[in-house]
Design an enzyme around this catalytic site. Structure first.
Site, PDB file in Angstrom:
ATOM      1  N   LYS A 213       0.828  -1.209   0.000  1.00 13.96           N
ATOM      2  CA  LYS A 213       0.000   0.000   0.000  1.00 13.96           C
ATOM      3  C   LYS A 213       0.862   1.258   0.000  1.00 13.96           C
ATOM      4  O   LYS A 213       0.588   2.230  -0.722  1.00 13.96           O
ATOM      5  CB  LYS A 213      -0.922   0.001   1.223  1.00 13.96           C
ATOM      6  CG  LYS A 213      -1.675   1.310   1.466  1.00 13.96           C
ATOM      7  CD  LYS A 213      -2.543   1.686   0.257  1.00 13.96           C
ATOM      8  CE  LYS A 213      -3.106   3.097   0.379  1.00 13.96           C
ATOM      9  NZ  LYS A 213      -4.105   3.246   1.411  1.00 13.96           N
ATOM     10  N   CYS A 267      -3.391  10.154   1.744  1.00 17.49           N
ATOM     11  CA  CYS A 267      -2.635   8.987   1.279  1.00 17.49           C
ATOM     12  C   CYS A 267      -1.301   9.404   0.671  1.00 17.49           C
ATOM     13  O   CYS A 267      -0.248   9.213   1.272  1.00 17.49           O
ATOM     14  CB  CYS A 267      -3.466   8.199   0.273  1.00 17.49           C
ATOM     15  SG  CYS A 267      -4.874   7.348   1.001  1.00 17.49           S
TER      16      CYS A 267
END
Length: 416
Positions: A213, A267
């Site tokens: 991720k 993010c």
């Protein structure tokens, strides 16, 4: 796997609440847990506490059917999905306080046989840390960081992979990476996601899932940094960066991204730091990319302040406050930072902040007397300087003649 009667989703934000709604929509009883009473009340009315297409209708259906409720109290459940914030502190190190608090709340409710899944984006090793925390709190249970197979509680990591504005679509269609502290942990977690996920399920170990991720977002950050550095070079050389990128991208193996005023969201602007901290001597390019992208908002602000300094009592229209187009999400937004820096430095200027997806100025701008939340037409009518900071669809309707006689800074290339 053991029969799944109830799932607790801990953290009802941009990831947790859609996950809870998606599971409940498939007939699973879900209890959403959050520390914010306002969020709890909102969810129990079947209303989303933030704007996301299709979320409210899915949520309302689930609540009306009695499959989803929310509480500040941690319930007993067969599975726990932890989707709490993992912000970075001022020194750019991760703050795992919310993950630890969630773990401490879950521990007393465990009876044995449950699955604990960490969805929050975290540095490598955090899922193992969750298992260690649980062991300290519940020494009566066998935790998977000490077991090769058949632990008493299964612990896994399944990072979210959704884009704001498309969450309810992508939470179902995107592939999912699921990493367990044991292979059995991964399989138990995968069985839960297969209930609502139509994408592929990729099984691995927990640290590889954590790293995958982070790498996804760090890769994007590096690519954006190249485009942003190119825009700085072209400014210095008085060249049109948009034309240069268009020409370069005609090469069959070149695909340069579009530059912008910086990188925002929770993010791409945050996750690379988790990798940098894990391997600081090796992550040199990622660190430099962060520095380039973090520095871009101040570069844009300096240009606007310089232009304002040439005018008497200038009016500046800043189009957009969100971190990306067509959403009202202001997290880590470079546009928000630009407006704040301009309004602070150009004290004799009035800044019209135009953000069609919010109804009031964010807290960080309310203390500034020279900032107004304005509609696009009124802002353009009285603007001396126009700065396009976010390429919302509604701004694309603005025609170039509307900007005649104004100083224009197009950070998105929309009018290039």
């Amino acid at each position: 796997m053991t029969e799944l009667n109830r799932v607790a989703v801990v953290g009802l934000g941009y990831v947790g609440l859609p996950t809870a709604a998606a599971l409940a929509g498939q007939g699973v009883e879900v209890v959403g847990v959050d520390v914010d009473q306002r969020v709890i009340e909102c969810v129990n009315r079947g209303e989303a506490p933030f704007d996301e297409p299709d979320l409210t209708s899915t949520l309302n259906d689930a609540v009306s059917a009695g499959m989803l409720g929310a509480s500040t109290e941690m319930p007993e459940a067969d599975a726990y999905i932890v989707a709490v914030p993992t912000p970075i502190k001022e020194d750019s190190h991760v703050d795992l306080a919310h993950v630890r608090s969630a773990t401490e709340a879950i521990a007393p409710r465990l009876r044995g046989g449950e699955v604990v899944i960490l969805e929050s984006t975290v540095p490598p090793g955090t899922t193992r840390l969750v298992s260690e925390w649980l062991e300290r709190l519940r020494p009566d249970l066998d935790l998977p960081h000490r077991m090769d197979s058949s632990p008493g509680v299964h612990v896994a990591h399944c990072p979210e992979r959704v884009l704001p504005g498309r969450i309810m679509t992508e939470i179902v269609t995107n592939d999912r990476v699921i990493g367990g502290l044991t292979s059995q942990c991964a399989e138990r977690a995968a069985a839960i996601y297969r209930i609502f996920c139509r994408g592929g399920i990729l099984l691995t170990d927990a640290e590889s899932a954590e790293m995958a991720k982070l790498v996804e977002n760090a890769s994007r950050d590096v690519e954006i940094a190249f485009a942003n550095e190119l825009s700085l070079i072209c400014d210095r050389l008085e060249l049109d960066v948009w034309e240069i990128i268009r020409m370069a991208n005609r090469h069959p193996r070149v695909n340069i991204l579009q530059p912008g005023p910086g990188v925002g969201g929770h993010c791409i602007a945050v996750d690379p730091w988790f990798v940098i901290q894990a391997a600081p001597q090796q992550a040199r390019m990622m660190r430099l990319a962060r520095e380039i992208n973090d520095g871009k908002p101040s570069h844009v602000a300096e240009q606007l302040v310089e232009a304002a300094g040439r005018l008497r009592e200038p009016r500046i229209a800043c189009l957009g406050l969100a971190f990306k187009a067509d959403v009202g999400d202001l997290r880590e937004s470079p546009a928000l930072r630009i407006v704040r820096e301009v309004a602070t430095a150009a004290e004799d200027a009035v800044v019209d902040a135009v953000e069609p997806h919010v109804t009031e100025l964010p807290q960080s701008l309310r203390a500034l007397d020279n900032v107004r939340l304005s509609g696009v037409d009124e802002a353009l009518d009285r603007a001396d300087i126009v700065a396009l900071l976010v390429d919302h669809q509604c701004f694309r309707k603005i025609k170039k003649p509307r900007l005649s006689g104004k100083i224009v800074y197009d950070t998105r290339g929309m009018w290039a």
